[in-house]
Each structure stands twice: as structure tokens, then as C-alpha cells.
Design a protein around this motif. Structure first.
Motif, PDB file in Angstrom:
ATOM      1  N   ILE A   3      36.582  49.288  47.854  1.00  0.00           N
ATOM      2  CA  ILE A   3      35.350  50.012  47.556  1.00  0.00           C
ATOM      3  C   ILE A   3      34.371  49.040  46.898  1.00  0.00           C
ATOM      4  N   GLY A   4      33.172  48.943  47.451  1.00  0.00           N
ATOM      5  CA  GLY A   4      32.149  48.077  46.893  1.00  0.00           C
ATOM      6  C   GLY A   4      31.204  48.831  45.982  1.00  0.00           C
ATOM      7  N   LEU A   5      30.850  48.231  44.876  1.00  0.00           N
ATOM      8  CA  LEU A   5      29.816  48.743  43.979  1.00  0.00           C
ATOM      9  C   LEU A   5      28.843  47.613  43.700  1.00  0.00           C
ATOM     10  N   PHE A   6      27.540  47.940  43.626  1.00  0.00           N
ATOM     11  CA  PHE A   6      26.598  46.892  43.246  1.00  0.00           C
ATOM     12  C   PHE A   6      25.502  47.436  42.351  1.00  0.00           C
ATOM     13  N   ASP A   7      24.967  46.514  41.566  1.00  0.00           N
ATOM     14  CA  ASP A   7      23.829  46.785  40.694  1.00  0.00           C
ATOM     15  C   ASP A   7      23.091  45.460  40.545  1.00  0.00           C
ATOM     16  N   SER A   8      21.940  45.492  39.903  1.00  0.00           N
ATOM     17  CA  SER A   8      21.231  44.243  39.656  1.00  0.00           C
ATOM     18  C   SER A   8      21.984  43.361  38.675  1.00  0.00           C
ATOM     19  N   GLY A   9      22.759  43.975  37.786  1.00  0.00           N
ATOM     20  CA  GLY A   9      23.481  43.214  36.779  1.00  0.00           C
ATOM     21  C   GLY A   9      24.755  43.914  36.365  1.00  0.00           C
ATOM     22  N   ILE A  10      24.991  44.007  35.035  1.00  0.00           N
ATOM     23  CA  ILE A  10      26.236  44.584  34.545  1.00  0.00           C
ATOM     24  C   ILE A  10      26.182  46.098  34.392  1.00  0.00           C
ATOM     25  N   GLY A  11      25.022  46.709  34.620  1.00  0.00           N
ATOM     26  CA  GLY A  11      24.900  48.146  34.405  1.00  0.00           C
ATOM     27  C   GLY A  11      25.890  48.962  35.210  1.00  0.00           C
ATOM     28  N   GLY A  12      26.073  48.611  36.471  1.00  0.00           N
ATOM     29  CA  GLY A  12      26.970  49.360  37.340  1.00  0.00           C
ATOM     30  C   GLY A  12      28.414  49.309  36.904  1.00  0.00           C
ATOM     31  N   LEU A  13      28.744  48.428  35.958  1.00  0.00           N
ATOM     32  CA  LEU A  13      30.107  48.402  35.428  1.00  0.00           C
ATOM     33  C   LEU A  13      30.451  49.710  34.727  1.00  0.00           C
ATOM     34  N   THR A  14      29.452  50.431  34.232  1.00  0.00           N
ATOM     35  CA  THR A  14      29.731  51.731  33.625  1.00  0.00           C
ATOM     36  C   THR A  14      30.244  52.712  34.673  1.00  0.00           C
ATOM     37  N   VAL A  15      29.769  52.577  35.912  1.00  0.00           N
ATOM     38  CA  VAL A  15      30.268  53.396  37.014  1.00  0.00           C
ATOM     39  C   VAL A  15      31.659  52.906  37.433  1.00  0.00           C
ATOM     40  N   ASP A 239      27.255  32.386  39.739  1.00  0.00           N
ATOM     41  CA  ASP A 239      27.306  31.846  38.385  1.00  0.00           C
ATOM     42  C   ASP A 239      28.648  32.201  37.737  1.00  0.00           C
ATOM     43  N   PRO A 240      29.538  31.233  37.538  1.00  0.00           N
ATOM     44  CA  PRO A 240      30.834  31.521  36.917  1.00  0.00           C
ATOM     45  C   PRO A 240      30.703  32.139  35.529  1.00  0.00           C
ATOM     46  N   ALA A 241      29.688  31.738  34.779  1.00  0.00           N
ATOM     47  CA  ALA A 241      29.496  32.298  33.443  1.00  0.00           C
ATOM     48  C   ALA A 241      29.173  33.785  33.513  1.00  0.00           C
ATOM     49  N   TYR A 242      28.440  34.187  34.553  1.00  0.00           N
ATOM     50  CA  TYR A 242      28.122  35.604  34.691  1.00  0.00           C
ATOM     51  C   TYR A 242      29.364  36.401  35.097  1.00  0.00           C
ATOM     52  N   ILE A 243      30.227  35.807  35.908  1.00  0.00           N
ATOM     53  CA  ILE A 243      31.494  36.459  36.239  1.00  0.00           C
ATOM     54  C   ILE A 243      32.282  36.721  34.961  1.00  0.00           C
ATOM     55  N   ASP A 244      32.317  35.737  34.075  1.00  0.00           N
ATOM     56  CA  ASP A 244      32.993  35.913  32.788  1.00  0.00           C
ATOM     57  C   ASP A 244      32.344  37.039  31.988  1.00  0.00           C
ATOM     58  N   LYS A 245      31.005  37.100  32.028  1.00  0.00           N
ATOM     59  CA  LYS A 245      30.296  38.165  31.310  1.00  0.00           C
ATOM     60  C   LYS A 245      30.681  39.536  31.842  1.00  0.00           C
ATOM     61  N   MET A 246      30.777  39.672  33.161  1.00  0.00           N
ATOM     62  CA  MET A 246      31.152  40.956  33.749  1.00  0.00           C
ATOM     63  C   MET A 246      32.566  41.354  33.347  1.00  0.00           C
ATOM     64  N   GLN A 247      33.471  40.392  33.330  1.00  0.00           N
ATOM     65  CA  GLN A 247      34.846  40.693  32.915  1.00  0.00           C
ATOM     66  C   GLN A 247      34.884  41.142  31.459  1.00  0.00           C
ATOM     67  N   THR A 248      34.103  40.476  30.608  1.00  0.00           N
ATOM     68  CA  THR A 248      34.019  40.857  29.200  1.00  0.00           C
ATOM     69  C   THR A 248      33.449  42.255  29.040  1.00  0.00           C
ATOM     70  N   ALA A 249      32.356  42.543  29.755  1.00  0.00           N
ATOM     71  CA  ALA A 249      31.700  43.842  29.638  1.00  0.00           C
ATOM     72  C   ALA A 249      32.594  44.968  30.144  1.00  0.00           C
ATOM     73  N   LEU A 250      33.308  44.736  31.230  1.00  0.00           N
ATOM     74  CA  LEU A 250      34.210  45.770  31.745  1.00  0.00           C
ATOM     75  C   LEU A 250      35.363  46.010  30.775  1.00  0.00           C
ATOM     76  N   ALA A 251      35.898  44.950  30.208  1.00  0.00           N
ATOM     77  CA  ALA A 251      36.963  45.102  29.216  1.00  0.00           C
ATOM     78  C   ALA A 251      36.473  45.927  28.028  1.00  0.00           C
ATOM     79  N   MET A 252      35.230  45.699  27.607  1.00  0.00           N
ATOM     80  CA  MET A 252      34.655  46.469  26.517  1.00  0.00           C
ATOM     81  C   MET A 252      34.558  47.944  26.875  1.00  0.00           C
ATOM     82  N   LEU A 253      34.089  48.232  28.074  1.00  0.00           N
ATOM     83  CA  LEU A 253      33.948  49.618  28.508  1.00  0.00           C
ATOM     84  C   LEU A 253      35.292  50.330  28.626  1.00  0.00           C
ATOM     85  N   ARG A 254      36.321  49.567  28.983  1.00  0.00           N
ATOM     86  CA  ARG A 254      37.652  50.156  29.144  1.00  0.00           C
ATOM     87  C   ARG A 254      38.433  50.196  27.839  1.00  0.00           C
TER      88      ARG A 254
END
Length: 265
Positions: A3-15, A239-254
Motif C-alpha cells: 500500500i502506497g501513501l504519499f504527502d509533501s513531507g512527514i505529515g502523512g505519517l500520521t495516516v 535525501d538519506p537524512a530525510y529518510i532518517d527524519k521520517m523514521q524518527t517521526a513515525l517512531a514518535m507517533l507510534r
């Protein structure tokens, strides 16, 4: 099954976090359009082009269903996406309808937080017009909030000052519900709960979106099981740094990382 999800940035991680709770056996691909974040302050024509570019990339990655985890992108492109692609597609819209229904008995008003572009589009006006027969919905653009979120800015003092400034002209006693009409905004739920009067409820469209996704998968004959619950991250800027940011943000949400920890990353 992916299943694919997309957003402009990390916002869609809440979904995505909600989808992982509701559909733990599915595999997910999350794509952030880091080359063009944020969408909410750009033109309709530009965002439409960005959306189709991103979805084409995701299709090349072999997704079987798509969640447009962005209210702005949904408002602009969801109808054309469904015409172009044959896979199940779910979009987002501000949770105005349930908020109005919940508030009818209280006599309180509804305040919608969203991006300037979302609030300017006919789709939003049509949504509000269709459900707000009593004229109880007000709208407040918060263009800076996406940038704060993208910077992982969750300092309570900074954010309280920001929200208090934006809400200074509103009598909060008049309101019963605040709708978070951008997927970035639920990152600030806890801060808002502490700041707002206790009678105000905070709602977003994430749970409803995932329920629609589950129902659509069922309609297409796709079982809820059949994956390992994995998440793969991509971003248009590579951007590898942004991938790290997404992993951090998702961990925070979970709930596996605190907000303060995420800010120091």
C-alpha cells in the motif's frame, strides 16, 4: 501486496501510523515529496503536477493501493488520479461533517485548521456548504505549522506562543471542536490538548481515511492479512537524512520515541 501513501513531507505519517494500527499485516511504501514541500502554500497547477509525478514514481515501485495522505493534494487531484489509475485510491478531506454532527446538539461552533490552499479550493467550500446548514464552521489557515512540523519543532513554549497568537481573535468558549485539516497538524495534538479549554475536542480525518481504505481493499477482494507490517520510505529528493527524519517521526507517533528525543535527532 504493498500500500502506497504519499504527502509533501512527514505529515502523512500520521495516516500511516493509523494504518499500521488498523492493518498491521500490510506492507507499506511511504513517499515524501521533499523537492516540493510544502504543498499548501503553492499554486493549484504546481501541486497537481507534483502529485502526478510522485504517483507515477510510486506506481513504478509496484504499489497495489494508494492513499493520498494530504488534504491539499486530495482536493486538487483525487478525481483525475482515479480516472488515470485502476488501483484502489483513498483521499483525505477535513473531518468537517462529523465535527458538525457532533456539535449540533451543543450549540458550539467548529473551527477548521488547514493550509491556505486547502481552504481556497472549491472542494473545501463544497464540503462545508453541504454539511454546515447552521453556519457554525469557521476556518483558520495555519501556513507556518507545516514548516514547524517539518523542522520537528515541538517545543511547547514556541508552539504555545504560535497557537495563542493565531487564536487571539477567537473566543474559544464559542467552539466545541477543532478540526485538524492537514495531516501535519496531528503532530501537535498533545500540545493543543494542554493549551485549549478542556471542553474543546480535537478531531482529524485519519481514522476515517484508514477505515475507508480497509473497506476499499475488501471491495477489491484484497484480504486484510497478507503482509509483514513492513514500511519502506522514499523521498523525491533522495535525501538519506530525510529518510532518517521520517523514521524518527513515525517512531514518535507510534509511541516508541518521545517528542523531545525526536527534536534532538
Amino acid at each position: 501486496m504493498q500500500i502506497g501513501l504519499f504527502d509533501s513531507g512527514i505529515g502523512g505519517l500520521t495516516v500511516l501510523a493509523e494504518a499500521l494500527r488498523r492493518l498491521p499485516d500490510k506492507d507499506f511504501l511511504y513517499m515524501a515529496d521533499t523537492l516540493h514541500v510544502p504543498y499548501g502554500t503553492k499554486s493549484k497547477e504546481d501541486v497537481r503536477a507534483f502529485v502526478f509525478e510522485i504517483v507515477d514514481k510510486m506506481m513504478n515501485e509496484g504499489i497495489d493501493a494508494l492513499v493520498v495522505a494530504c488534504n491539499t493534494a486530495t482536493s486538487i487531484a483525487i478525481a483525475e488520479l482515479r480516472e488515470r489509475y485502476s488501483l484502489p485510491i483513498v483521499g483525505m478531506e477535513p473531518a468537517v461533517k462529523p465535527a458538525v454532527e457532533m456539535n449540533l446538539a451543543t450549540g458550539k461552533r467548529v473551527l477548521v485548521f488547514a493550509t491556505p490552499l486547502t481552504l481556497s479550493l472549491p472542494k473545501y467550500y463544497a464540503l462545508v456548504s453541504s454539511v454546515d446548514k447552521m453556519g457554525i464552521v469557521d476556518s483558520l489557515p495555519l501556513p507556518e505549522l507545516v514548516q514547524y512540523c517539518e523542522a520537528l519543532q515541538f517545543d511547547k513554549q514556541v508552539m504555545n506562543e504560535y497557537f495563542l497568537t493565531k487564536l487571539s481573535s477567537y473566543n474559544l468558549d464559542d467552539y466545541g471542536i477543532i478540526v485538524l485539516g492537514c495531516t501535519h497538524y496531528p503532530f501537535y495534538k498533545d500540545i493543543l490538548r494542554e493549551l485549549l479549554p478542556p471542553h474543546i475536542e480535537i478531531v482529524d480525518g485519519n481514522a476515517g481515511t484508514v477505515r475507508r481504505l480497509a473497506a476499499l481493499l475488501n471491495r477489491y477482494g484484497i484480504p486484510e492479512s497478507g503482509g509483514g507490517g513492513s514500511v519502506r520510505f522514499m523521498c523525491s529528493g533522495n535525501d538519506p537524512a530525510y529518510i532518517d527524519k521520517m523514521q524518527t517521526a513515525l517512531a514518535m507517533l507510534r509511541g516508541t520515541e518521545t517528542i523531545s528525543e525526536s527534536r534532538s535527532t
